[in-house]
Design a protein around this motif. Structure first.
Motif, mmCIF file in Angstrom:
data_model
loop_
_atom_site.group_PDB
_atom_site.id
_atom_site.type_symbol
_atom_site.label_atom_id
_atom_site.label_comp_id
_atom_site.label_asym_id
_atom_site.label_seq_id
_atom_site.Cartn_x
_atom_site.Cartn_y
_atom_site.Cartn_z
ATOM 1 N N ILE A 1 3.013 1.507 3.585
ATOM 2 C CA ILE A 1 1.662 1.599 3.055
ATOM 3 C C ILE A 1 1.731 1.371 1.548
ATOM 4 N N TRP A 2 0.845 0.504 1.074
ATOM 5 C CA TRP A 2 0.726 0.209 -0.347
ATOM 6 C C TRP A 2 -0.624 0.743 -0.811
ATOM 7 N N LEU A 3 -0.591 1.662 -1.750
ATOM 8 C CA LEU A 3 -1.834 2.223 -2.257
ATOM 9 C C LEU A 3 -2.423 1.308 -3.326
ATOM 10 N N GLN A 4 -3.732 1.373 -3.472
ATOM 11 C CA GLN A 4 -4.459 0.497 -4.390
ATOM 12 C C GLN A 4 -4.738 1.245 -5.688
ATOM 13 N N GLY A 5 -4.384 0.642 -6.804
ATOM 14 C CA GLY A 5 -4.640 1.222 -8.114
ATOM 15 C C GLY A 5 -3.356 1.584 -8.821
#
Length: 194
Positions: free
Chosen positions: A24-28
């Motif tokens: 999972i790649w988080l945004q921001g």
């Protein structure tokens, strides 16, 4: 805090941690390292918000017990990240987090959050400080193993040299590269796009 900004979720991931994993790649990202290969994850794009409960269900739906969390910068959403980790901790046997912050900074900010993860790669990416190791983009980055029971998986992995193997996957309307290339190789890819 009931939402998390998420760039992508992908399974299987073979290039960011030992074994087959959920990624999972988080945004921001507030760090915004020069030369970063993930500039598309920098903006805190509210259109990428997903209910944490839904994120947890998606991550567990693959049936895989290993998870890699990257970004963006996961710890820029530390309260939401803590809620997510608390909700999935019993399911996952191995949680690895990539962060541009240092371990020392995170320890002073929220040591309870670190207790929810098994392993971490820390420190900002530094362009020009090439690494030969498979798990880091620049030589200054460090690996921490918090769960010693995972030593047999992680100790061989952190010694592995880059083999120029990345995952290229199509997801919805985009092509995604998963893994950590040599800096000179990513520069060639970026220049090819221009």
């Amino acid at each position: 805090m009931d939402e998390l900004l998420v760039s992508i979720i992908h399974y299987p991931v073979y290039t960011l941690g030992p074994g087959k994993r959920v990624g999972i790649w988080l945004q921001g990202c507030s760090i915004r390292c020069k030369g970063c290969m993930s500039v598309h994850t920098w903006e805190f794009d509210k259109s990428k918000a997903i209910k944490i409960e839904e994120v947890a269900d998606i991550l567990k739906s693959f049936g895989c017990k290993r998870l890699t969390i990257s970004g963006g910068e996961p710890f820029d959403q530390n309260e939401a990240l803590k809620v997510l980790l608390n909700s999935i901790r019993e399911f996952f046997d191995d949680i690895l987090v990539y962060t541009g912050y240092t371990y020392e900074y995170l320890l002073s900010k929220d040591k309870d959050l670190l207790k929810l993860i098994d392993a971490m790669v820390d420190s900002p990416f530094i362009k020009g400080l090439e690494s030969e190791l498979i798990w880091k983009g620049s030589e200054n980055q460090r690996f921490f193993l918090f769960n010693e029971s995972l030593s047999k998986d992680y100790l061989p992995w952190i010694k592995k040299r880059k083999e120029k193997i990345l995952q290229i996957v199509e997801q919805k309307d985009k092509i995604i590269m998963i893994g950590i290339p040599y800096q000179k190789d990513i520069e060639v890819l970026v220049n090819e796009e221009l």
